[in-house]
Scaffold this motif. Sequence first.
Motif, PDB file in Angstrom:
ATOM      1  N   GLY A   1       0.861  -1.129  -0.036  1.00 15.50           N
ATOM      2  CA  GLY A   1      -0.052   0.036  -0.072  1.00 15.50           C
ATOM      3  C   GLY A   1       0.809   1.399  -0.025  1.00 15.50           C
ATOM      4  O   GLY A   1       0.293   2.083  -0.599  1.00 15.50           O
ATOM      5  N   PHE A   2       1.955   1.286   0.880  1.00 11.00           N
ATOM      6  CA  PHE A   2       2.929   2.333   0.741  1.00 11.00           C
ATOM      7  C   PHE A   2       3.419   2.807  -0.599  1.00 11.00           C
ATOM      8  O   PHE A   2       3.489   3.661  -1.058  1.00 11.00           O
ATOM      9  N   GLY A   3       3.788   1.474  -1.358  1.00 12.05           N
ATOM     10  CA  GLY A   3       4.594   1.788  -2.588  1.00 12.05           C
ATOM     11  C   GLY A   3       3.379   2.286  -3.748  1.00 12.05           C
ATOM     12  O   GLY A   3       3.896   3.308  -4.164  1.00 12.05           O
ATOM     13  N   LEU A   4       2.229   1.994  -3.331  1.00 13.42           N
ATOM     14  CA  LEU A   4       1.325   2.336  -4.430  1.00 13.42           C
ATOM     15  C   LEU A   4       0.821   3.840  -4.288  1.00 13.42           C
ATOM     16  O   LEU A   4       0.789   4.611  -5.010  1.00 13.42           O
ATOM     17  N   GLY A   5       0.587   4.021  -2.894  1.00 14.27           N
ATOM     18  CA  GLY A   5       0.360   5.340  -2.509  1.00 14.27           C
ATOM     19  C   GLY A   5       1.432   6.546  -2.751  1.00 14.27           C
ATOM     20  O   GLY A   5       0.928   7.554  -3.113  1.00 14.27           O
ATOM     21  N   VAL A   6       2.707   6.103  -2.474  1.00 15.80           N
ATOM     22  CA  VAL A   6       3.895   6.815  -2.810  1.00 15.80           C
ATOM     23  C   VAL A   6       3.777   7.192  -4.311  1.00 15.80           C
ATOM     24  O   VAL A   6       4.096   8.376  -4.722  1.00 15.80           O
ATOM     25  N   LEU A   7       3.749   6.200  -5.191  1.00 20.22           N
ATOM     26  CA  LEU A   7       3.980   6.412  -6.642  1.00 20.22           C
ATOM     27  C   LEU A   7       2.969   7.240  -7.039  1.00 20.22           C
ATOM     28  O   LEU A   7       3.127   8.102  -7.890  1.00 20.22           O
ATOM     29  N   SER A   8       1.509   6.825  -6.721  1.00 11.57           N
ATOM     30  CA  SER A   8       0.710   7.868  -7.383  1.00 11.57           C
ATOM     31  C   SER A   8       0.745   9.163  -6.584  1.00 11.57           C
ATOM     32  O   SER A   8       0.195  10.395  -7.334  1.00 11.57           O
ATOM     33  N   GLY A   9       0.761   9.330  -5.279  1.00  7.87           N
ATOM     34  CA  GLY A   9       0.798  10.623  -4.799  1.00  7.87           C
ATOM     35  C   GLY A   9       1.760  11.659  -5.372  1.00  7.87           C
ATOM     36  O   GLY A   9       1.715  12.776  -5.524  1.00  7.87           O
ATOM     37  N   THR A  10       3.218  10.943  -5.506  1.00  2.85           N
ATOM     38  CA  THR A  10       4.210  11.664  -6.116  1.00  2.85           C
ATOM     39  C   THR A  10       4.022  12.356  -7.652  1.00  2.85           C
ATOM     40  O   THR A  10       3.943  13.275  -8.097  1.00  2.85           O
ATOM     41  N   LEU A  11       3.271  11.332  -8.401  1.00  4.77           N
ATOM     42  CA  LEU A  11       3.108  11.595  -9.671  1.00  4.77           C
ATOM     43  C   LEU A  11       2.086  12.739  -9.795  1.00  4.77           C
ATOM     44  O   LEU A  11       2.274  13.765 -10.597  1.00  4.77           O
ATOM     45  N   LEU A  12       0.968  12.381  -9.099  1.00  2.00           N
ATOM     46  CA  LEU A  12      -0.141  13.620  -9.259  1.00  2.00           C
ATOM     47  C   LEU A  12       0.154  14.744  -8.513  1.00  2.00           C
ATOM     48  O   LEU A  12       0.220  16.050  -9.171  1.00  2.00           O
ATOM     49  N   GLY A  13       1.081  14.629  -7.450  1.00  2.00           N
ATOM     50  CA  GLY A  13       1.300  15.954  -6.752  1.00  2.00           C
ATOM     51  C   GLY A  13       2.455  16.769  -7.630  1.00  2.00           C
ATOM     52  O   GLY A  13       2.147  17.994  -7.585  1.00  2.00           O
ATOM     53  N   ALA A  14       3.361  16.150  -8.389  1.00  2.00           N
ATOM     54  CA  ALA A  14       4.591  16.917  -9.189  1.00  2.00           C
ATOM     55  C   ALA A  14       3.757  17.340 -10.236  1.00  2.00           C
ATOM     56  O   ALA A  14       3.572  18.692 -10.831  1.00  2.00           O
ATOM     57  N   VAL A  15       2.534  16.749 -10.991  1.00  2.00           N
ATOM     58  CA  VAL A  15       2.027  17.315 -12.216  1.00  2.00           C
ATOM     59  C   VAL A  15       1.128  18.625 -11.687  1.00  2.00           C
ATOM     60  O   VAL A  15       0.911  19.545 -12.318  1.00  2.00           O
ATOM     61  N   ALA A  16       0.365  18.341 -10.428  1.00  2.00           N
ATOM     62  CA  ALA A  16      -0.505  19.600  -9.931  1.00  2.00           C
ATOM     63  C   ALA A  16       0.342  20.700  -9.583  1.00  2.00           C
ATOM     64  O   ALA A  16      -0.086  21.750  -9.887  1.00  2.00           O
ATOM     65  N   GLY A  17       1.602  20.310  -9.107  1.00  5.08           N
ATOM     66  CA  GLY A  17       2.639  21.539  -8.570  1.00  5.08           C
ATOM     67  C   GLY A  17       3.109  22.142  -9.723  1.00  5.08           C
ATOM     68  O   GLY A  17       3.433  23.486  -9.663  1.00  5.08           O
ATOM     69  N   TYR A  18       3.494  21.300 -10.614  1.00  2.00           N
ATOM     70  CA  TYR A  18       4.332  22.050 -11.839  1.00  2.00           C
ATOM     71  C   TYR A  18       3.309  22.595 -12.862  1.00  2.00           C
ATOM     72  O   TYR A  18       4.018  23.639 -13.369  1.00  2.00           O
ATOM     73  N   TRP A  19       2.112  22.351 -13.057  1.00  2.36           N
ATOM     74  CA  TRP A  19       1.434  22.385 -14.226  1.00  2.36           C
ATOM     75  C   TRP A  19       0.079  23.225 -13.499  1.00  2.36           C
ATOM     76  O   TRP A  19      -0.713  22.548 -12.853  1.00  2.36           O
ATOM     77  N   SER A  20      -0.164  24.401 -13.653  1.00  2.00           N
ATOM     78  CA  SER A  20      -1.412  25.259 -12.867  1.00  2.00           C
ATOM     79  C   SER A  20      -2.635  24.653 -13.485  1.00  2.00           C
ATOM     80  O   SER A  20      -3.421  24.540 -12.660  1.00  2.00           O
ATOM     81  N   LEU A  21      -2.815  24.385 -14.823  1.00  2.00           N
ATOM     82  CA  LEU A  21      -3.944  23.834 -15.280  1.00  2.00           C
ATOM     83  C   LEU A  21      -4.453  22.658 -14.658  1.00  2.00           C
ATOM     84  O   LEU A  21      -5.597  22.539 -14.299  1.00  2.00           O
ATOM     85  N   ALA A  22      -3.388  21.641 -14.609  1.00  2.00           N
ATOM     86  CA  ALA A  22      -3.640  20.298 -13.847  1.00  2.00           C
ATOM     87  C   ALA A  22      -4.080  20.579 -12.547  1.00  2.00           C
ATOM     88  O   ALA A  22      -4.867  19.945 -11.893  1.00  2.00           O
ATOM     89  N   ARG A  23      -3.556  21.482 -11.786  1.00  2.00           N
ATOM     90  CA  ARG A  23      -3.755  21.566 -10.273  1.00  2.00           C
ATOM     91  C   ARG A  23      -5.405  22.226 -10.136  1.00  2.00           C
ATOM     92  O   ARG A  23      -5.988  22.048  -9.279  1.00  2.00           O
TER      93      ARG A  23
END
Length: 280
Positions: A89-111
């Motif tokens: 569960g930690f591996g899946l949560g970290v992978l999805s959270g990192t990817l979506l968090g990076a996209v939302a933080g770097y790209w304002s439209l995605a956020r």
Amino acid sequence: MTLTLDNAAPVTTAAPSAQRRAPRWRGPALGLLLPLTVAVGWEAAVYLGWSNGRLVPPPSRVFSTITELARTGELTRHVAATLGRVAAGFGLGVLSGTLLGAVAGYWSLARRLLDSTVQALRAIPSIAWVPLFILWLGIFETSKVALIAVGVFFPVYLGVMGAIRSVDRKIVEVGRAFRLSGPAMIRRILLPAVLPAYVLALRVGLGLGWMFVVAAEFMGASEGLGFLLIDGQQLGKPAQIVAAIVIFAVLGKTTDWLIEIATLPLLRWQDAFGRHDGET
């Protein structure tokens, strides 16, 4: 290092690396002081007859319960089951959270598209996901791992997105002035700036993963530390309940310490207050 002023005696200053540091064992020893004091105090209270120790068993009884579970092999089986679920569960949560968090933080439209929905989902209590996951994924391992991943996802997502958005604009402008490409900007500017907050998000996510695994193992599990809790409640074994709680605490602290140690080389460049107050 020696500084010399006009008409004054030389002034010698010690570099920060040369300052005297506390022994490495001092931090862990101080951390054990409080729980050991409480354990010894409660053991003494039961021994002196101030409490019968029936509902809150003394540490000696809890230790004997853990020893018996280890002797029969049950402890290894339950710990392995819980560790496996938390790791997946930690591996899946970290992978999805990192990817979506990076996209939302770097790209304002995605956020703007993602963040409102994620924040609304974050407010849902963990126990509310249980019947839905059972309906979708069944009562076996998949639903348990998915529930833990949900608990890990939100702090990692928020940590990554917030860290990227809080990067100093002047540092980014320096990277643009040097005409860094997108990947180079991420590797040389954003990644070092985000790492401290990311490590903290990982530790928070891991803590929530250990909390969510209890709810996950309430979903019809036949092995795991959560099963030990339920079994102790149903059979009226408070020592077994406390033993499971103690094992949860030890495993949680150990895994948190492993993350801290594993990421320490990545953060050695920090000149932070906590690195000069005797902590390691």
